[in-house]
Design a protein around this motif. Sequence first.
Motif, PDB file in Angstrom:
ATOM      1  N   LEU A  37       0.675  -1.243  -0.096  1.00 29.36           N
ATOM      2  CA  LEU A  37       0.144   0.099   0.059  1.00 29.36           C
ATOM      3  C   LEU A  37       0.889   1.289   0.062  1.00 29.36           C
ATOM      4  O   LEU A  37       1.857   1.127   0.459  1.00 29.36           O
ATOM      5  N   ASP A  38       0.451   2.511  -0.791  1.00 32.19           N
ATOM      6  CA  ASP A  38       1.171   3.552  -0.339  1.00 32.19           C
ATOM      7  C   ASP A  38      -0.111   4.589   0.000  1.00 32.19           C
ATOM      8  O   ASP A  38      -1.234   4.444   0.380  1.00 32.19           O
ATOM      9  N   SER A  39       0.220   5.949   0.010  1.00 22.86           N
ATOM     10  CA  SER A  39      -0.568   6.864   0.543  1.00 22.86           C
ATOM     11  C   SER A  39      -2.016   7.035  -0.166  1.00 22.86           C
ATOM     12  O   SER A  39      -2.851   7.004   0.130  1.00 22.86           O
ATOM     13  N   THR A  40      -1.783   6.901  -1.561  1.00 25.53           N
ATOM     14  CA  THR A  40      -3.134   6.930  -2.463  1.00 25.53           C
ATOM     15  C   THR A  40      -3.919   5.863  -2.091  1.00 25.53           C
ATOM     16  O   THR A  40      -4.918   5.951  -2.101  1.00 25.53           O
ATOM     17  N   THR A  41      -3.336   4.545  -2.189  1.00 23.21           N
ATOM     18  CA  THR A  41      -4.125   3.372  -1.860  1.00 23.21           C
ATOM     19  C   THR A  41      -4.625   3.357  -0.463  1.00 23.21           C
ATOM     20  O   THR A  41      -5.751   2.895  -0.430  1.00 23.21           O
ATOM     21  N   SER A  42      -3.920   3.761   0.313  1.00 24.62           N
ATOM     22  CA  SER A  42      -4.478   3.995   1.781  1.00 24.62           C
ATOM     23  C   SER A  42      -5.675   4.803   1.834  1.00 24.62           C
ATOM     24  O   SER A  42      -6.880   4.329   2.451  1.00 24.62           O
ATOM     25  N   LEU A  43      -5.620   5.887   1.133  1.00 25.81           N
ATOM     26  CA  LEU A  43      -7.030   6.853   1.006  1.00 25.81           C
ATOM     27  C   LEU A  43      -7.935   6.362   0.199  1.00 25.81           C
ATOM     28  O   LEU A  43      -9.215   6.170   0.628  1.00 25.81           O
ATOM     29  N   GLU A  44      -7.743   5.329  -0.685  1.00 24.67           N
ATOM     30  CA  GLU A  44      -8.613   4.809  -1.599  1.00 24.67           C
ATOM     31  C   GLU A  44      -9.464   3.594  -0.459  1.00 24.67           C
ATOM     32  O   GLU A  44     -10.496   3.347  -0.588  1.00 24.67           O
ATOM     33  N   LEU A  45      -8.751   2.842   0.352  1.00 25.61           N
ATOM     34  CA  LEU A  45      -9.204   2.061   1.074  1.00 25.61           C
ATOM     35  C   LEU A  45     -10.031   2.604   2.229  1.00 25.61           C
ATOM     36  O   LEU A  45     -11.224   2.025   2.415  1.00 25.61           O
ATOM     37  N   LEU A  46      -9.664   3.969   2.675  1.00 23.89           N
ATOM     38  CA  LEU A  46     -10.516   4.429   3.794  1.00 23.89           C
ATOM     39  C   LEU A  46     -11.917   4.763   2.976  1.00 23.89           C
ATOM     40  O   LEU A  46     -13.052   4.518   3.634  1.00 23.89           O
ATOM     41  N   MET A  47     -11.782   5.334   1.722  1.00 23.94           N
ATOM     42  CA  MET A  47     -13.187   5.648   1.059  1.00 23.94           C
ATOM     43  C   MET A  47     -13.849   4.735   0.989  1.00 23.94           C
ATOM     44  O   MET A  47     -15.195   4.651   0.915  1.00 23.94           O
ATOM     45  N   LEU A  55     -19.609   5.184   7.041  1.00 22.97           N
ATOM     46  CA  LEU A  55     -18.883   5.858   7.838  1.00 22.97           C
ATOM     47  C   LEU A  55     -18.331   7.161   7.369  1.00 22.97           C
ATOM     48  O   LEU A  55     -17.965   7.358   6.370  1.00 22.97           O
ATOM     49  N   LEU A  56     -18.223   7.972   8.648  1.00 19.85           N
ATOM     50  CA  LEU A  56     -17.252   9.324   7.890  1.00 19.85           C
ATOM     51  C   LEU A  56     -15.896   8.968   8.679  1.00 19.85           C
ATOM     52  O   LEU A  56     -15.975   9.233   9.849  1.00 19.85           O
ATOM     53  N   ILE A  57     -14.776   9.047   7.911  1.00 25.58           N
ATOM     54  CA  ILE A  57     -13.524   8.819   8.805  1.00 25.58           C
ATOM     55  C   ILE A  57     -12.843  10.278   8.356  1.00 25.58           C
ATOM     56  O   ILE A  57     -12.707  10.592   7.411  1.00 25.58           O
ATOM     57  N   ASP A  58     -12.160  10.514   9.649  1.00 31.44           N
ATOM     58  CA  ASP A  58     -11.520  11.692   9.566  1.00 31.44           C
ATOM     59  C   ASP A  58      -9.897  11.320   9.420  1.00 31.44           C
ATOM     60  O   ASP A  58      -9.317  10.745  10.331  1.00 31.44           O
ATOM     61  N   PRO A  59      -9.282  11.378   8.218  1.00 31.56           N
ATOM     62  CA  PRO A  59      -7.805  11.045   7.842  1.00 31.56           C
ATOM     63  C   PRO A  59      -6.957  11.679   8.840  1.00 31.56           C
ATOM     64  O   PRO A  59      -5.869  10.884   9.443  1.00 31.56           O
ATOM     65  N   GLU A  60      -7.077  12.992   9.396  1.00 37.01           N
ATOM     66  CA  GLU A  60      -6.273  13.555  10.453  1.00 37.01           C
ATOM     67  C   GLU A  60      -6.386  12.742  11.935  1.00 37.01           C
ATOM     68  O   GLU A  60      -5.375  13.017  12.688  1.00 37.01           O
ATOM     69  N   ALA A  61      -7.382  11.975  12.216  1.00 42.82           N
ATOM     70  CA  ALA A  61      -7.435  11.249  13.433  1.00 42.82           C
ATOM     71  C   ALA A  61      -6.885   9.759  13.353  1.00 42.82           C
ATOM     72  O   ALA A  61      -7.033   9.111  14.379  1.00 42.82           O
ATOM     73  N   LEU A  62      -6.400   9.686  12.186  1.00 42.47           N
ATOM     74  CA  LEU A  62      -5.889   7.987  11.781  1.00 42.47           C
ATOM     75  C   LEU A  62      -4.529   7.977  12.668  1.00 42.47           C
ATOM     76  O   LEU A  62      -3.697   9.056  12.863  1.00 42.47           O
TER      77      LEU A  62
END
Length: 91
Positions: A37-47, A55-62
């Motif tokens: 995984l990289d930063s882009t795929t991590s964000l895609e996973l979260l979305m 859910l509504l996930i706050d990436p800043e709180a991860l």
Amino acid sequence: MDRRAVIAAVGAALSESLGREVPALDEGTRLFEDLHLDSTTSLELLMAMEETFDLLIDPEALDMDDFRTVGTFTDYVLRQLGSVGLGGGAR
């Protein structure tokens, strides 16, 4: 929510985000080292988790520890699902 169902959803989201089938996942599979995984795929996973589980996930709180393995990420998603009924995390 059943833990196995969350792991299956994580696997499906990983396959889509990475653009390839992922090997059989277990809770010890490392997201960055084993699946690359990289930063882009991590964000895609979260979305994908937001869409799948409403859910509504706050990436800043991860915390990066939540992304160590499939198991730690599953724990994170389950915690977020648990907070839906408490007024947090839900859309």
